[in-house]
Each structure stands twice: as C-alpha cells, then as structure tokens.
Design a protein around this motif. Structure first.
Motif, PDB file in Angstrom:
ATOM      1  N   ALA A  76       0.835  -1.209   0.000  1.00  0.00           N
ATOM      2  CA  ALA A  76       0.000   0.000   0.000  1.00  0.00           C
ATOM      3  C   ALA A  76       0.867   1.255   0.000  1.00  0.00           C
ATOM      4  CB  ALA A  76      -0.938  -0.009   1.204  1.00  0.00           C
ATOM      5  N   LYS A  77       1.965   1.224   0.761  1.00  0.00           N
ATOM      6  CA  LYS A  77       2.845   2.392   0.828  1.00  0.00           C
ATOM      7  C   LYS A  77       3.549   2.604  -0.509  1.00  0.00           C
ATOM      8  CE  LYS A  77       3.121   4.728   3.779  1.00  0.00           C
ATOM      9  NZ  LYS A  77       2.378   6.014   4.025  1.00  0.00           N
ATOM     10  N   ILE A  78       3.969   1.514  -1.171  1.00  0.00           N
ATOM     11  CA  ILE A  78       4.587   1.644  -2.495  1.00  0.00           C
ATOM     12  C   ILE A  78       3.595   2.274  -3.471  1.00  0.00           C
ATOM     13  CG2 ILE A  78       5.438   0.353  -4.503  1.00  0.00           C
ATOM     14  CD1 ILE A  78       6.714  -1.627  -2.469  1.00  0.00           C
ATOM     15  N   ALA A  79       2.357   1.820  -3.444  1.00  0.00           N
ATOM     16  CA  ALA A  79       1.330   2.377  -4.335  1.00  0.00           C
ATOM     17  C   ALA A  79       1.119   3.859  -4.052  1.00  0.00           C
ATOM     18  CB  ALA A  79       0.018   1.607  -4.174  1.00  0.00           C
ATOM     19  N   GLU A  80       1.078   4.215  -2.792  1.00  0.00           N
ATOM     20  CA  GLU A  80       0.887   5.620  -2.414  1.00  0.00           C
ATOM     21  C   GLU A  80       2.065   6.475  -2.878  1.00  0.00           C
ATOM     22  OE1 GLU A  80       0.069   8.179   1.671  1.00  0.00           O
ATOM     23  OE2 GLU A  80       0.094   5.999   1.756  1.00  0.00           O
ATOM     24  N   LEU A  81       3.278   5.976  -2.673  1.00  0.00           N
ATOM     25  CA  LEU A  81       4.465   6.735  -3.057  1.00  0.00           C
ATOM     26  C   LEU A  81       4.598   6.876  -4.574  1.00  0.00           C
ATOM     27  CD1 LEU A  81       6.959   5.265  -0.442  1.00  0.00           C
ATOM     28  CD2 LEU A  81       6.097   7.616  -0.525  1.00  0.00           C
ATOM     29  N   THR A  82       4.315   5.805  -5.316  1.00  0.00           N
ATOM     30  CA  THR A  82       4.427   5.906  -6.772  1.00  0.00           C
ATOM     31  C   THR A  82       3.346   6.825  -7.329  1.00  0.00           C
ATOM     32  OG1 THR A  82       3.226   3.813  -7.065  1.00  0.00           O
ATOM     33  CG2 THR A  82       5.642   3.714  -7.098  1.00  0.00           C
ATOM     34  N   ALA A  83       2.165   6.823  -6.726  1.00  0.00           N
ATOM     35  CA  ALA A  83       1.112   7.749  -7.156  1.00  0.00           C
ATOM     36  C   ALA A  83       1.525   9.198  -6.918  1.00  0.00           C
ATOM     37  CB  ALA A  83      -0.194   7.444  -6.424  1.00  0.00           C
ATOM     38  N   GLY A  85       4.647  10.233  -7.175  1.00  0.00           N
ATOM     39  CA  GLY A  85       5.786  10.599  -8.019  1.00  0.00           C
ATOM     40  C   GLY A  85       7.063   9.825  -7.774  1.00  0.00           C
ATOM     41  N   ALA A  86       7.078   8.895  -6.822  1.00  0.00           N
ATOM     42  CA  ALA A  86       8.268   8.070  -6.584  1.00  0.00           C
ATOM     43  C   ALA A  86       8.342   6.967  -7.640  1.00  0.00           C
ATOM     44  CB  ALA A  86       8.216   7.448  -5.193  1.00  0.00           C
ATOM     45  N   THR A  87       9.524   6.375  -7.785  1.00  0.00           N
ATOM     46  CA  THR A  87       9.757   5.280  -8.718  1.00  0.00           C
ATOM     47  C   THR A  87      10.277   4.075  -7.947  1.00  0.00           C
ATOM     48  OG1 THR A  87      10.347   6.878 -10.431  1.00  0.00           O
ATOM     49  CG2 THR A  87      11.053   4.599 -10.784  1.00  0.00           C
ATOM     50  N   VAL A  88       9.743   2.895  -8.243  1.00  0.00           N
ATOM     51  CA  VAL A  88      10.214   1.677  -7.577  1.00  0.00           C
ATOM     52  C   VAL A  88      11.628   1.367  -8.064  1.00  0.00           C
ATOM     53  CG1 VAL A  88       9.855  -0.803  -7.279  1.00  0.00           C
ATOM     54  CG2 VAL A  88       7.886   0.759  -7.285  1.00  0.00           C
ATOM     55  N   LYS A  89      12.533   1.215  -7.131  1.00  0.00           N
ATOM     56  CA  LYS A  89      13.920   0.824  -7.437  1.00  0.00           C
ATOM     57  C   LYS A  89      14.077  -0.678  -7.228  1.00  0.00           C
ATOM     58  CE  LYS A  89      18.651   2.003  -5.803  1.00  0.00           C
ATOM     59  NZ  LYS A  89      19.412   1.477  -6.807  1.00  0.00           N
ATOM     60  N   GLU A  90      13.569  -1.177  -6.112  1.00  0.00           N
ATOM     61  CA  GLU A  90      13.661  -2.592  -5.760  1.00  0.00           C
ATOM     62  C   GLU A  90      12.289  -3.002  -5.216  1.00  0.00           C
ATOM     63  OE1 GLU A  90      16.537  -5.328  -2.908  1.00  0.00           O
ATOM     64  OE2 GLU A  90      16.290  -3.228  -2.439  1.00  0.00           O
ATOM     65  N   ALA A  91      11.602  -3.893  -5.922  1.00  0.00           N
ATOM     66  CA  ALA A  91      10.256  -4.322  -5.516  1.00  0.00           C
ATOM     67  C   ALA A  91      10.298  -5.013  -4.157  1.00  0.00           C
ATOM     68  CB  ALA A  91       9.684  -5.266  -6.564  1.00  0.00           C
ATOM     69  N   ALA A  92       9.180  -5.027  -3.477  1.00  0.00           N
ATOM     70  CA  ALA A  92       9.068  -5.679  -2.171  1.00  0.00           C
ATOM     71  C   ALA A  92       9.423  -7.156  -2.295  1.00  0.00           C
ATOM     72  CB  ALA A  92       7.661  -5.512  -1.620  1.00  0.00           C
ATOM     73  N   HIS A  93      10.266  -7.610  -1.378  1.00  0.00           N
ATOM     74  CA  HIS A  93      10.633  -9.029  -1.348  1.00  0.00           C
ATOM     75  C   HIS A  93      10.988  -9.426   0.079  1.00  0.00           C
ATOM     76  CE1 HIS A  93      14.430  -6.858  -1.847  1.00  0.00           C
ATOM     77  NE2 HIS A  93      15.025  -7.890  -1.289  1.00  0.00           N
ATOM     78  N   ASP A  94      10.847 -10.702   0.360  1.00  0.00           N
ATOM     79  CA  ASP A  94      11.098 -11.247   1.686  1.00  0.00           C
ATOM     80  C   ASP A  94      12.601 -11.469   1.859  1.00  0.00           C
ATOM     81  OD1 ASP A  94      11.343 -13.121   3.942  1.00  0.00           O
ATOM     82  OD2 ASP A  94       9.163 -13.335   3.745  1.00  0.00           O
ATOM     83  N   VAL A 101      11.193  -6.024   2.394  1.00  0.00           N
ATOM     84  CA  VAL A 101      11.864  -4.749   2.148  1.00  0.00           C
ATOM     85  C   VAL A 101      11.673  -4.348   0.695  1.00  0.00           C
ATOM     86  CG1 VAL A 101      13.605  -5.075   3.957  1.00  0.00           C
ATOM     87  CG2 VAL A 101      14.106  -5.776   1.615  1.00  0.00           C
ATOM     88  N   ALA A 102      11.748  -3.059   0.459  1.00  0.00           N
ATOM     89  CA  ALA A 102      11.673  -2.502  -0.892  1.00  0.00           C
ATOM     90  C   ALA A 102      12.360  -1.150  -0.858  1.00  0.00           C
ATOM     91  CB  ALA A 102      10.214  -2.329  -1.327  1.00  0.00           C
ATOM     92  N   THR A 103      12.732  -0.648  -2.032  1.00  0.00           N
ATOM     93  CA  THR A 103      13.238   0.719  -2.118  1.00  0.00           C
ATOM     94  C   THR A 103      12.549   1.432  -3.265  1.00  0.00           C
ATOM     95  OG1 THR A 103      15.141   0.001  -3.453  1.00  0.00           O
ATOM     96  CG2 THR A 103      15.524   0.290  -1.087  1.00  0.00           C
ATOM     97  N   VAL A 104      12.367   2.727  -3.066  1.00  0.00           N
ATOM     98  CA  VAL A 104      11.852   3.614  -4.104  1.00  0.00           C
ATOM     99  C   VAL A 104      12.785   4.808  -4.165  1.00  0.00           C
ATOM    100  CG1 VAL A 104       9.455   2.882  -3.748  1.00  0.00           C
ATOM    101  CG2 VAL A 104      10.312   4.907  -2.564  1.00  0.00           C
TER     102      VAL A 104
END
Length: 118
Positions: A76-83, A85-94, A101-104
C-alpha cells in the motif's frame, strides 16, 4: 495517507568495503558487538535502532546509506508513493523471517527504504 501508524526510521543500512574493519568501528561507536554477524551482513541493535553493515553494497548495489521506514503495509505504501511521483527501485521481497523490504526513489533520485515485519 494509508495505514494508521506513522512510518518511522528504525533501520539504516550502510554499504562497507571491509566488513571486519567496519564492524570494529561501529562496535566502538555503539559500545556493543553486532547481534547479527555473518560474512554478508552485520547488524547492531542500539537504542531502538538497527544499524546494518552490508559488504560491497550487497545484491542491491547500495552506494550510500539507506534509511528504512517501517510501515504496516509495504504494498500500500509503495502504491501511495508511486502515485505521488516516486519510482520503484527494488520491488518488495522477503529477506527472511517474514520481513519484507523494498526501495523507491524520490523525484531527485534519493533512495527511500521501506520495511514491513509480518
């Protein structure tokens, strides 16, 4: 904003070129030995913070420290951040133990880490 809890920074990972030397420096700084100690990672728990040392920047290729914001729902936080203007650098993974963890990156290229414990 999604989620009921305000995200907080509780984890900071530092890329290091020499893990043994870095462990000695951080142990001297914090006054404790690392609680997590392996050839690919060393982690210190101090004052409610987790300080991690990642040799060579790890598989994610870190070139500078990354602060990880602890969030209740990483997707949900990734979706909020990309909406916003952020860009996903590393998708969420275990990364083990149910920790995701993930990075944007923000619009200026600054890396923001996200962390969710399940």
């Amino acid at each position: 904003m999604t989620g009921s809890a305000t995200p907080v920074i509780k984890t900071v990972l530092h890329p290091v070129s020499d893990l043994a030397t870095a462990k000695a420096v951080y142990a001297a700084l914090l006054g404790i030995a690392p609680q997590h100690d392996s050839s690919y990672y060393a982690g210190f728990e101090a004052g409610g913070q987790h300080i991690g040392l990642v040799p060579g920047g790890g598989p994610q290729g870190m070139t500078s420290p990354v602060a990880y914001w602890h969030v209740p729902d990483i997707e949900a936080k990734i979706a909020e951040l990309t909406a916003a203007g952020a860009t996903v650098k590393e998708a969420a993974h275990d990364v083990g133990g149910g920790r995701l963890v993930a990075t944007v990156t923000d619009p200026d290229g600054n890396v923001l880490g996200l962390l969710q414990d399940r």
